[in-house]
Write a protein that holds these residues in place. Structure first.
Motif, short mmCIF file in Angstrom:
data_model
loop_
_atom_site.label_atom_id
_atom_site.label_comp_id
_atom_site.label_asym_id
_atom_site.label_seq_id
_atom_site.Cartn_x
_atom_site.Cartn_y
_atom_site.Cartn_z
N VAL A 1 -2.56 -3.83 -2.82
CA VAL A 1 -3.47 -3.91 -3.51
C VAL A 1 -2.83 -4.71 -5.23
O VAL A 1 -2.05 -4.78 -5.75
CB VAL A 1 -3.34 -2.33 -4.05
N TYR B 1 -4.08 -5.25 3.07
CA TYR B 1 -2.44 -3.99 2.79
C TYR B 1 -1.76 -4.20 1.46
O TYR B 1 -0.99 -3.08 1.60
CB TYR B 1 -1.17 -3.43 4.05
N LEU C 1 -7.47 -0.64 -3.15
CA LEU C 1 -7.29 -1.00 -1.67
C LEU C 1 -7.96 -1.37 -0.90
O LEU C 1 -7.76 -1.99 -0.71
CB LEU C 1 -5.78 0.29 -1.29
N TYR D 1 1.90 1.98 -3.38
CA TYR D 1 0.70 2.25 -4.41
C TYR D 1 0.43 3.52 -4.08
O TYR D 1 -0.47 5.33 -4.71
CB TYR D 1 -0.78 1.06 -3.64
N TYR E 1 0.86 -1.02 -0.28
CA TYR E 1 -0.43 -0.47 -0.30
C TYR E 1 0.72 1.36 -0.09
O TYR E 1 0.62 2.25 -0.69
CB TYR E 1 -1.06 0.35 1.16
#
Length: 326
Positions: A199, A197, A205, A157, A154
């Motif tokens: 993606v 946590y 998410l 991301y 994450y």
């Protein structure tokens, strides 16, 4: 015990803007620093308890949140700037020193405040995220390896400006409810379910957050408050904190591997998924936190510890605070 005054809201000026804070009580100053995606409101259970125990409890909106300043520049959210904000708050309140306590992102903000300004921050409390000294590879390089074939971590991301905002901002309230649920005991994904946590390629998410009502610690009015704050301010300021981790790594090069020597405290939920990748940091506490006074993992508790388990968190905080040297 002392009589707890009613909380008051105020704005204090810093060199780069203003910080909104909520203050309650009198006595030694305790500065409370929230994490992502939260608010001073995350400390609503601690403010009256600390005030009743004889402390001046002050919870801030971190830069980028709530009614605090929201600089446009990404690099305005590096840790050194947030440490300066904390110092400015202490001095604006007429104090020379304080105990600083942080949760989630507030924990490294608090520990870095103690590391860089030990003459101001005489003790450091960390909730949910353990002290991790600067070191190792550049953070974005490390995070890029953490997801593997299961998905993108994450924090990776969050790096591209606008990407996570495009996911969150069309439905702030729904996204927050899902995110809080995914990291709470009793509502988080079970063993064998996709990690919240990570993606998936081409996904978001929120895809891996479990559906259902908000977690038990968050009532509708609380969710309304959080949603209202982020609907008004957007998420760019809070997400910019993640976008400075490489800058922090560079800024703190002179403190590579440095221990935090003040009296310290660490509290976390035993079910907090954060500990799945930070367990090693707890194992080396004897070296990194030589002043550690209290370290506790609360059973049946997830990431939002001071909201999931407020009474136990308050007791442990107050026991630690009252035992600190004057």
């Amino acid at each position: 015990m002392t009589h707890a005054t009613e909380p008051t809201h105020r704005l204090v000026s810093t060199e780069t803007g203003r910080i909104h804070l909520v203050e309650q009580g009198s006595g030694p100053l305790v500065l409370l620093v929230h994490g992502f995606p939260e608010s001073w409101y995350s400390w609503r259970h601690q403010l009256p308890a600390l005030a009743a125990a004889g402390f001046r409890a002050v919870a801030i909106d971190v830069r980028g949140y709530g009614r605090s300043s929201k600089p446009a520049a990404v690099d305005a959210y590096r840790l050194t700037e947030l440490v300066a904000d904390n110092v400015a708050v202490v001095h604006a309140l007429g104090e020379e020193s304080a105990v600083v306590v942080g949760h989630d992102w507030g924990s490294p903000i608090a520990s870095t405040s103690g590391l860089l300004r030990p003459e101001v921050f005489r003790a450091v409390g960390m909730l949910s995220v353990p002290y991790t000294p600067r070191g190792g590879p550049r953070p974005t390089e490390l995070f890029a390896r953490m997801g593997g074939d299961q998905g993108e971590f994450y924090i990776s991301y969050f790096q591209e400006p606008g990407r996570a905002e495009a996911e969150i901002e069309p439905d702030v309230r729904g996204w927050l409810a899902d995110f809080y649920r995914a990291l709470s005991a009793g509502t988080m994904p079970g063993p064998g379910e996709p990690a919240p946590y990570l993606v998936s390629p081409g996904g978001t998410l929120r895809d891996r957050c479990p559906a259902g009502p908000p977690p038990g610690w968050l009532d509708e009015s609380g969710l309304d408050f959080y949603a209202g704050e982020f609907e008004r301010t957007g998420l760019t300021g809070p997400l910019n904190r993640y976008r400075n981790m490489d800058r922090d790594w560079t800024d703190l090069a002179a403190h590579d591997g440095a221990p935090l020597t003040q009296p310290s405290l660490f509290l976390a939920g035993a079910q907090d998924v954060t500990l799945s990748w930070l367990a090693g940091a707890i194992e080396v506490f004897p070296a990194t936190l030589p002043g550690l006074v209290c370290s506790e993992l609360l059973d049946d508790c997830g990431h939002w510890i001071q909201q999931e388990r407020p009474e136990e968190t308050n007791r442990l905080l107050i026991d630690w605070l009252t035992g600190l040297p004057g």
